[in-house]
Scaffold this active site. Structure first.
Site, PDB file in Angstrom:
ATOM      1  N   SER A 253     -26.825 -82.841  42.009  1.00 48.82           N
ATOM      2  CA  SER A 253     -25.502 -81.940  41.951  1.00 48.82           C
ATOM      3  C   SER A 253     -24.139 -82.387  42.552  1.00 48.82           C
ATOM      4  CB  SER A 253     -25.802 -82.364  43.828  1.00 48.82           C
ATOM      5  OG  SER A 253     -25.601 -82.585  44.673  1.00 48.82           O
ATOM      6  N   LYS A 254     -23.225 -81.217  42.179  1.00 49.23           N
ATOM      7  CA  LYS A 254     -22.117 -81.525  42.510  1.00 49.23           C
ATOM      8  C   LYS A 254     -21.381 -81.802  43.958  1.00 49.23           C
ATOM      9  CE  LYS A 254     -18.592 -77.711  42.274  1.00 49.23           C
ATOM     10  NZ  LYS A 254     -18.087 -76.622  41.082  1.00 49.23           N
ATOM     11  N   ARG A 255     -22.481 -81.350  45.195  1.00 52.57           N
ATOM     12  CA  ARG A 255     -21.712 -81.892  45.801  1.00 52.57           C
ATOM     13  C   ARG A 255     -21.620 -82.989  46.528  1.00 52.57           C
ATOM     14  NH1 ARG A 255     -25.010 -78.536  50.312  1.00 52.57           N
ATOM     15  NH2 ARG A 255     -25.783 -79.662  49.842  1.00 52.57           N
ATOM     16  N   GLY A 257     -21.538 -85.775  44.264  1.00 54.25           N
ATOM     17  CA  GLY A 257     -21.264 -86.241  43.527  1.00 54.25           C
ATOM     18  C   GLY A 257     -21.494 -87.037  42.575  1.00 54.25           C
ATOM     19  N   TYR A 260     -21.892 -85.532  37.500  1.00 52.99           N
ATOM     20  CA  TYR A 260     -20.653 -84.935  36.259  1.00 52.99           C
ATOM     21  C   TYR A 260     -20.787 -86.650  36.188  1.00 52.99           C
ATOM     22  CZ  TYR A 260     -20.291 -80.427  37.441  1.00 52.99           C
ATOM     23  OH  TYR A 260     -20.557 -79.268  38.118  1.00 52.99           O
TER      24      TYR A 260
END
Ligand code: GLU
Length: 482
Positions: A253-255, A257, A260
């Site tokens: 998840s983006k949250r 970290g 990506y």
């Protein structure tokens, strides 16, 4: 056999998800393995989501990892343009062809009407599916509305009974009841194609033989097959890839970290390690090899060894692999990459980075851990006196006090501050005293580092700190020991 043509078709969102990088990688590997072509197509039909600079992020990531495309927006090719928005005029005639064939139809329902019907369905606890309302319009009624300029979309006419099946390389035989299919929009009110339509037209026109993409498209694929069949086109091979997960329950998840590519590169993971590891999340070479260069991956890759269970992206494993890659890096490259991380805590300290890098290279798991590991060189950490206790070294506070008192004047006497001099002089003094090396070197290292674990031993650290700082720390240690 037909030339293999694969494509990576990202939407430019500004970030490259690790799952996307892996999808690109598998497409690249398979094309190269088969002596075929790897195509990059930018799917930007959703103009509302347009992000400035987002295509560059895609280019830079793929290029940085060594996945050069044979055809794409910047390099061109025989099947361009390779940016969907530049192809926008190509789609409507195909949709109109489907309307002629009865495989699609114009729909004039307004968003408000659809919302109302959706709300009504939901109130009854039903899932809303377009009810083919506009299929009932006569040819003349349709023409009238078109002539009058009434806004429309074009929808696919899906069967409502029976089932649709296809074979997927990873998931095998897949079948869905047709009652699940909705009459998806092919052309939107603004005249743009939907992804669902454009991907089929583009894959066909670009001669794509193998469609490799995320498994979230498994359930839409029967609708894509309806399109291929209506046009009388060959259906490509489907290779749907499982989701890259953090663990059995959680997606990356983006949250957190960890979603990506850039999250990992920014932390100081090497792209070679990341690619090597990502390849193994969802594929295995059939033997116990773990380390692969890109060329070796091409050589070993086989779509029949893709897993159909979710790939777990284990950061601990990646970190281990990254450490192996760092250890084997060319030293000059390591020094160059480590320097900004050294600078974070050591800038202006006149430190021998080259020597520090030699000591650090084999201990660096991820570059972002460097500042914490070397900050003791910038500033002496607080430490407990109990740190001097070491059973094997036969050391405790009292021994430390006695032995530091022995070597302090010896070290003070050293003028030419080199590691060799430090080593030879102190070792000679220890030998002469008849003491055990460990009982002197252990407290010496604690006294100047305040840490149980350091890159390098007492002499390397003393050298790096320099004469003045080393002596200052030794005196402070003597004071601390009383
Ligand atoms: N643009 C789609 C995405 O980014 C591509 C899906 C596909 O490969 O067909 O998810």
């Amino acid at each position: 056999m037909k030339e293999v043509r694969t494509r990576f078709a990202p939407s430019p969102t500004g970030f490259m998800h690790l799952g996307g990088v892996r999808t690109a990688l598998y497409n690249y590997l398979y094309a190269k393995k088969m002596g075929g072509k790897f195509i990059l197509r930018i799917e930007d039909t959703d103009q509302e989501r347009f992000v400035e600079g987002a295509t560059e992020v895609i280019y830079d990531t793929l290029k940085g990892c060594g996945m050069d495309w044979d055809e794409g927006p910047d390099v061109g090719g025989d099947y361009g343009p390779y940016v969907q928005s530049e192809r926008k005029d190509m789609y409507l005639p195909y949709a109109q062809e489907l309307v002629e064939k009865g495989a699609a139809y114009y729909c004039f329902c307004t968003p408000e009407e659809l919302d109302e019907r959706r709300a009504a369905a939901e109130a009854k606890g039903e899932v809303f599916k377009y009810d083919k309302h506009c299929m009932n319009l006569s040819k003349e009624e349709v023409q009238e509305k078109l002539n009058a300029g009434v806004p429309y979309v074009i929808r696919l006419n899906c069967p409502t009974e029976g089932e649709s099946a296809y074979d997927d390389v990873v998931f095998g035989h897949i079948s869905f009841p047709n009652s699940d299919l909705d009459d998806m929009v092919l052309i939107k009110a603004d005249g743009m194609p939907t992804y669902n339509f454009a991907n089929v037209i583009d894959d066909h026109l670009m001669g794509i033989t193998h469609v490799m993409r995320g498994m979230e498209y498994l359930s839409s694929t029967p609708k894509y097959n309806l399109l291929y069949n209506a046009f009388g086109w060959d259906i490509p091979e489907y290779v749907h890839l499982t989701t890259v997960m953090r663990d059995a329950q959680h997606k990356l998840s983006k949250r957190d970290g960890d979603a990506y590519y850039s999250d990992f590169i920014d932390k100081g993971y090497l792209k070679e390690a990341l690619i090597n590891y990502l390849a193994l999340v969802g594929w295995n070479p059939g033997d116990d090899r773990e380390f692969f260069t890109m060329d070796e991956l091409v050589e070993a890759f086989d779509i029949h060894r893709l897993n159909n269970s979710p790939g777990i992206f284990d950061v601990t494993k990646l970190t281990w692999m990254n450490a192996q890659y760092i250890a084997k890096m060319d030293f000059e490259d390591y020094l160059k990459m480590a320097t900004p991380w050294f600078d974070q805590v050591l800038a202006g300290k006149n430190m021998d980075y080259r020597r520090l890098a030699e000591l650090m290279q084999g201990r660096t798991e991820v570059f972002n851990r460097i500042p914490e590991m070397v900050s003791f060189l910038a500033e002496m950490p607080e430490y407990e006196l109990s740190l001097y206790f070491h059973k094997k070294m036969k050391c405790d506070e009292n021994v430390a006090k006695e032995n530091l008192a022995l070597v302090l004047p010896v070290i003070e006497g050293i003028q030419e501050w080199t590691e060799a001099n430090l080593h030879d002089t102190v070792m000679a003094a220890i030998a002469e005293s008849g003491k055990k090396n460990g009982a002197v070197l252990w407290p010496l290292r604690i006294a100047i580092s305040g840490l149980a674990n350091t890159p390098g031993g007492a002499f390397e650290i003393a050298y790096l700190l320099g004469r003045e700082e080393t002596l200052r720390r030794l005196h402070a240690a003597m004071d601390k020991l009383g």
